[in-house]
Design an enzyme around this catalytic site. Structure first.
Site, PDB file in Angstrom:
ATOM      1  N   THR A   1       0.835  -1.222   0.000  1.00 20.85           N
ATOM      2  CA  THR A   1       0.000   0.000   0.000  1.00 20.85           C
ATOM      3  C   THR A   1       0.866   1.268   0.000  1.00 20.85           C
ATOM      4  O   THR A   1       0.571   2.194  -0.773  1.00 20.85           O
ATOM      5  CB  THR A   1      -0.966  -0.033   1.198  1.00 20.85           C
ATOM      6  OG1 THR A   1      -1.730  -1.236   1.136  1.00 20.85           O
ATOM      7  CG2 THR A   1      -1.911   1.168   1.177  1.00 20.85           C
TER       8      THR A   1
ATOM      9  N   GLU B   1       1.162   9.576  -5.620  1.00 25.07           N
ATOM     10  CA  GLU B   1       1.765  10.895  -5.340  1.00 25.07           C
ATOM     11  C   GLU B   1       2.691  11.303  -6.473  1.00 25.07           C
ATOM     12  O   GLU B   1       2.716  12.464  -6.876  1.00 25.07           O
ATOM     13  CB  GLU B   1       2.559  10.849  -4.029  1.00 25.07           C
ATOM     14  CG  GLU B   1       1.697  10.956  -2.798  1.00 25.07           C
ATOM     15  CD  GLU B   1       2.412  11.722  -1.683  1.00 25.07           C
ATOM     16  OE1 GLU B   1       2.564  11.138  -0.612  1.00 25.07           O
ATOM     17  OE2 GLU B   1       2.825  12.886  -1.889  1.00 25.07           O
TER      18      GLU B   1
ATOM     19  N   HIS C   1      -7.170   0.515  -1.041  1.00 28.43           N
ATOM     20  CA  HIS C   1      -6.401  -0.468  -1.809  1.00 28.43           C
ATOM     21  C   HIS C   1      -7.291  -1.707  -1.946  1.00 28.43           C
ATOM     22  O   HIS C   1      -7.588  -2.371  -0.964  1.00 28.43           O
ATOM     23  CB  HIS C   1      -5.107  -0.792  -1.033  1.00 28.43           C
ATOM     24  CG  HIS C   1      -4.084  -1.530  -1.846  1.00 28.43           C
ATOM     25  ND1 HIS C   1      -2.793  -1.714  -1.400  1.00 28.43           N
ATOM     26  CD2 HIS C   1      -4.137  -2.122  -3.073  1.00 28.43           C
ATOM     27  CE1 HIS C   1      -2.104  -2.392  -2.321  1.00 28.43           C
ATOM     28  NE2 HIS C   1      -2.905  -2.659  -3.337  1.00 28.43           N
TER      29      HIS C   1
ATOM     30  N   GLY D   1       3.114  16.889  -0.606  1.00 30.67           N
ATOM     31  CA  GLY D   1       1.859  16.200  -0.313  1.00 30.67           C
ATOM     32  C   GLY D   1       1.367  16.580   1.067  1.00 30.67           C
ATOM     33  O   GLY D   1       2.154  16.589   2.024  1.00 30.67           O
TER      34      GLY D   1
ATOM     35  N   ARG E   1      -2.141  18.313  -2.696  1.00 32.96           N
ATOM     36  CA  ARG E   1      -0.769  18.813  -2.666  1.00 32.96           C
ATOM     37  C   ARG E   1      -0.797  20.320  -2.450  1.00 32.96           C
ATOM     38  O   ARG E   1      -1.817  20.965  -2.690  1.00 32.96           O
ATOM     39  CB  ARG E   1      -0.008  18.471  -3.966  1.00 32.96           C
ATOM     40  CG  ARG E   1       0.002  16.969  -4.252  1.00 32.96           C
ATOM     41  CD  ARG E   1       0.961  16.594  -5.361  1.00 32.96           C
ATOM     42  NE  ARG E   1       2.341  16.773  -4.988  1.00 32.96           N
ATOM     43  CZ  ARG E   1       3.013  15.924  -4.193  1.00 32.96           C
ATOM     44  NH1 ARG E   1       2.437  14.839  -3.719  1.00 32.96           N
ATOM     45  NH2 ARG E   1       4.267  16.167  -3.885  1.00 32.96           N
TER      46      ARG E   1
END
Ligand code: COA
Length: 125
Positions: A33, A41, A67, A60, A111
């Site tokens: 994950t 990202e 997931h 970030g 972000r």
């Protein structure tokens, strides 16, 4: 220039360095994950970085990810990031990773645009 609706798709092959056993997020030799989130990202970062001025970058600040499907070493994945909203310095994205057309993981990511030099100087030691 950054515009709402912009998108980017990147590809990646799962390597031994990406497994849960390797990054210590789990015991098994499956795509982890944390590395899936890193791929998300990276796609969102690249989308913005192509449009920013020299000396600017993004960091970030938020991830909200699910997931849903496991993958093995060698699987070729795609990640699509869509810049859904620009709110001052905040960039809101939806991100989705797929394998052979099936959704591996998806969610939202934010972000923040920063001046590289000022950001580093402002970190408290
Ligand atoms: C990005 C960062 C510099 C913003 O801090 P700042 O310049 O002091 O800005 P503020 O605290 O005023 O926040 C600006 C906005 O972002 C929001 N925000 C900041 N951090 C946030 C976070 N982690 N999650 C969600 N929102 C966040 C604030 O709520 C604020 O929203 P608003 O304008 O709607 O009120 C700071 O949150 C930070 O350094 N985060 C760590 C980022 C990082 O190290 N990432 C890993 C490396 S890529």
């Amino acid at each position: 220039m950054l515009r709402e609706g912009m998108e980017l798709t990147l590809k990646k092959v799962v390597t031994p360095a990406d497994t849960a056993a390797k990054v210590a997020s789990g015991a098994l030799e499956v795509f982890s994950t944390p590395m899936m989130i890193a791929f998300m990202e990276n796609t969102a970062f690249e989308l913005a970085q192509r449009e920013l001025s020299v000396g600017e970058t993004t960091v970030g600040i938020s991830v909200n990810i699910r997931h849903m499907r496991a993958n093995l070493i060698g699987d070729e994945l795609q990640c699509n990031a869509v810049l859904t909203k620009i709110e001052g310095k905040k960039l809101h994205y939806t991100v989705e990773v797929t394998f052979s057309g099936e959704v591996v993981g998806s969610g939202d990511h934010v972000r923040f645009i920063v001046d590289e030099k000022k950001f580093l100087e402002n970190i408290k030691k």
